[in-house]
Design a protein around this motif. Structure first.
Motif, PDB file in Angstrom:
ATOM      1  N   ASN A  19       0.814  -1.220   0.000  1.00 59.08           N
ATOM      2  CA  ASN A  19       0.000   0.000   0.000  1.00 59.08           C
ATOM      3  C   ASN A  19       0.846   1.269   0.000  1.00 59.08           C
ATOM      4  OD1 ASN A  19      -2.296  -1.587   0.129  1.00 59.08           O
ATOM      5  ND2 ASN A  19      -2.485  -1.417   2.348  1.00 59.08           N
ATOM      6  N   SER A  20       2.175   1.119   0.018  1.00 60.48           N
ATOM      7  CA  SER A  20       3.090   2.267   0.124  1.00 60.48           C
ATOM      8  C   SER A  20       2.704   3.169   1.295  1.00 60.48           C
ATOM      9  CB  SER A  20       3.120   3.073  -1.183  1.00 60.48           C
ATOM     10  OG  SER A  20       3.737   2.332  -2.216  1.00 60.48           O
ATOM     11  N   SER A  21       2.386   2.541   2.424  1.00 61.31           N
ATOM     12  CA  SER A  21       1.984   3.279   3.622  1.00 61.31           C
ATOM     13  C   SER A  21       3.150   3.388   4.601  1.00 61.31           C
ATOM     14  CB  SER A  21       0.802   2.594   4.303  1.00 61.31           C
ATOM     15  OG  SER A  21       0.527   3.230   5.538  1.00 61.31           O
ATOM     16  N   LEU A  22       3.827   4.527   4.561  1.00 61.55           N
ATOM     17  CA  LEU A  22       4.958   4.730   5.458  1.00 61.55           C
ATOM     18  C   LEU A  22       4.507   4.713   6.914  1.00 61.55           C
ATOM     19  CD1 LEU A  22       7.986   5.232   5.642  1.00 61.55           C
ATOM     20  CD2 LEU A  22       7.505   7.683   5.584  1.00 61.55           C
ATOM     21  N   THR A  23       3.352   5.299   7.191  1.00 59.19           N
ATOM     22  CA  THR A  23       2.829   5.342   8.560  1.00 59.19           C
ATOM     23  C   THR A  23       2.695   3.931   9.126  1.00 59.19           C
ATOM     24  OG1 THR A  23       1.590   7.311   7.958  1.00 59.19           O
ATOM     25  CG2 THR A  23       0.968   6.228  10.003  1.00 59.19           C
ATOM     26  N   GLU A  24       2.129   3.017   8.332  1.00 58.57           N
ATOM     27  CA  GLU A  24       1.961   1.629   8.786  1.00 58.57           C
ATOM     28  C   GLU A  24       3.300   0.895   8.847  1.00 58.57           C
ATOM     29  OE1 GLU A  24      -1.209  -0.696   6.866  1.00 58.57           O
ATOM     30  OE2 GLU A  24      -1.927   1.220   6.069  1.00 58.57           O
ATOM     31  N   LEU A  25       4.114   1.056   7.808  1.00 61.29           N
ATOM     32  CA  LEU A  25       5.367   0.308   7.733  1.00 61.29           C
ATOM     33  C   LEU A  25       6.320   0.701   8.858  1.00 61.29           C
ATOM     34  CD1 LEU A  25       6.640  -1.719   5.426  1.00 61.29           C
ATOM     35  CD2 LEU A  25       8.286   0.131   5.351  1.00 61.29           C
ATOM     36  N   GLU A  26       6.351   1.986   9.171  1.00 59.99           N
ATOM     37  CA  GLU A  26       7.239   2.492  10.225  1.00 59.99           C
ATOM     38  C   GLU A  26       7.016   1.789  11.561  1.00 59.99           C
ATOM     39  OE1 GLU A  26       8.715   6.990  10.972  1.00 59.99           O
ATOM     40  OE2 GLU A  26       6.784   6.779   9.980  1.00 59.99           O
ATOM     41  N   THR A  27       5.799   1.357  11.821  1.00 63.73           N
ATOM     42  CA  THR A  27       5.502   0.709  13.105  1.00 63.73           C
ATOM     43  C   THR A  27       6.233  -0.626  13.252  1.00 63.73           C
ATOM     44  OG1 THR A  27       3.530  -0.468  12.322  1.00 63.73           O
ATOM     45  CG2 THR A  27       3.200   1.768  13.193  1.00 63.73           C
ATOM     46  N   PHE A  28       6.720  -1.193  12.160  1.00 62.99           N
ATOM     47  CA  PHE A  28       7.420  -2.474  12.201  1.00 62.99           C
ATOM     48  C   PHE A  28       8.926  -2.326  12.334  1.00 62.99           C
ATOM     49  CE2 PHE A  28       3.459  -3.477  10.052  1.00 62.99           C
ATOM     50  CZ  PHE A  28       3.069  -4.607  10.749  1.00 62.99           C
ATOM     51  N   ILE A  29       9.460  -1.124  12.111  1.00 69.04           N
ATOM     52  CA  ILE A  29      10.914  -0.926  12.111  1.00 69.04           C
ATOM     53  C   ILE A  29      11.391  -0.562  13.511  1.00 69.04           C
ATOM     54  CG2 ILE A  29      12.850   0.290  11.056  1.00 69.04           C
ATOM     55  CD1 ILE A  29      10.971   0.916   8.683  1.00 69.04           C
ATOM     56  N   SER A  30      12.315  -1.350  14.024  1.00 69.10           N
ATOM     57  CA  SER A  30      12.864  -1.122  15.354  1.00 69.10           C
ATOM     58  C   SER A  30      13.713   0.147  15.373  1.00 69.10           C
ATOM     59  CB  SER A  30      13.723  -2.319  15.758  1.00 69.10           C
ATOM     60  OG  SER A  30      14.341  -2.081  16.990  1.00 69.10           O
ATOM     61  N   ALA A  31      13.681   0.860  16.479  1.00 70.10           N
ATOM     62  CA  ALA A  31      14.493   2.080  16.630  1.00 70.10           C
ATOM     63  C   ALA A  31      15.982   1.772  16.511  1.00 70.10           C
ATOM     64  CB  ALA A  31      14.189   2.748  17.969  1.00 70.10           C
ATOM     65  N   ASP A  32      16.393   0.532  16.838  1.00 66.13           N
ATOM     66  CA  ASP A  32      17.812   0.160  16.739  1.00 66.13           C
ATOM     67  C   ASP A  32      18.127  -0.628  15.461  1.00 66.13           C
ATOM     68  OD1 ASP A  32      16.533  -2.191  17.427  1.00 66.13           O
ATOM     69  OD2 ASP A  32      17.830  -2.664  19.119  1.00 66.13           O
ATOM     70  N   TYR A  33      17.271  -0.471  14.454  1.00 65.95           N
ATOM     71  CA  TYR A  33      17.423  -1.140  13.162  1.00 65.95           C
ATOM     72  C   TYR A  33      18.793  -0.857  12.544  1.00 65.95           C
ATOM     73  CZ  TYR A  33      16.518  -2.003   8.164  1.00 65.95           C
ATOM     74  OH  TYR A  33      16.574  -2.435   6.878  1.00 65.95           O
ATOM     75  N   GLN A  34      19.411  -1.903  11.986  1.00 65.52           N
ATOM     76  CA  GLN A  34      20.690  -1.782  11.283  1.00 65.52           C
ATOM     77  C   GLN A  34      20.594  -2.527   9.962  1.00 65.52           C
ATOM     78  OE1 GLN A  34      23.681  -0.145  12.290  1.00 65.52           O
ATOM     79  NE2 GLN A  34      22.143   0.780  13.633  1.00 65.52           N
ATOM     80  N   ALA A  35      21.163  -1.933   8.907  1.00 57.81           N
ATOM     81  CA  ALA A  35      21.087  -2.571   7.594  1.00 57.81           C
ATOM     82  C   ALA A  35      22.384  -2.408   6.819  1.00 57.81           C
ATOM     83  CB  ALA A  35      19.933  -1.980   6.796  1.00 57.81           C
ATOM     84  N   ARG A  36      22.554  -3.295   5.853  1.00 54.22           N
ATOM     85  CA  ARG A  36      23.632  -3.224   4.862  1.00 54.22           C
ATOM     86  C   ARG A  36      22.955  -3.356   3.506  1.00 54.22           C
ATOM     87  NH1 ARG A  36      25.375  -2.310   8.918  1.00 54.22           N
ATOM     88  NH2 ARG A  36      27.210  -2.964  10.049  1.00 54.22           N
ATOM     89  N   GLU A  37      23.356  -2.477   2.588  1.00 45.88           N
ATOM     90  CA  GLU A  37      22.807  -2.529   1.236  1.00 45.88           C
ATOM     91  C   GLU A  37      23.961  -2.568   0.250  1.00 45.88           C
ATOM     92  OE1 GLU A  37      19.231  -0.194  -0.291  1.00 45.88           O
ATOM     93  OE2 GLU A  37      20.911   0.927  -1.135  1.00 45.88           O
TER      94      GLU A  37
END
Length: 135
Positions: A19-37
């Protein structure tokens, strides 16, 4: 292991993405999220703020192009008692059809008091769409 609660959370995560819903998706991302791209052979590390900005830009592009997401669930792997990995392939479908490439996401979710949270990702960009078919 509470597989049903993870499945429910993953389905909601995928729905927010579709749905391209940033408001909804943001609720799943942890504040201490770490990524490699990995993009064109370059490896970039980033955290929560950069991730949210990346999602914002991606969602704006999809909405602006009146496009759709094509998200394929490649695999779900039980890592630990409270961790699951969802391997996902995502590309964008424009009027003229799907893009030739997409991104492969290795997303690790951890069970927290407030529910399942995305804590780590490894992302390969520019993956050939044909390379994701298991056949």
């Amino acid at each position: 292991m509470d597989n049903q609660s993870f499945r429910t959370a993953l389905d909601a995560f995928l729905q927010a993405w579709e749905n391209s819903s940033l408001t909804e998706l943001e609720t799943f991302i942890s504040a201490d999220y770490q990524a490699r791209e990995v993009r064109d052979g370059d490896i970039e590390a980033f955290g929560y703020e950069e991730s949210v900005e990346g999602w914002r830009q991606g969602f704006a592009y999809v909405k602006g192009q009146q496009a759709e997401w094509d998200i394929r669930e490649v695999s779900v792997i039980h890592l630990k008692e409270d961790e699951m990995m969802a391997i996902l392939f995502a590309t964008i479908v424009l009027d003229e059809g799907p893009m030739d490439t997409g991104n492969m996401f290795f997303n690790t979710f951890k069970k927290r008091e407030e529910g399942w949270k995305l804590v780590r990702s490894y992302i390969e960009t520019g993956v050939s769409v044909g390379g994701t078919d298991p056949s």
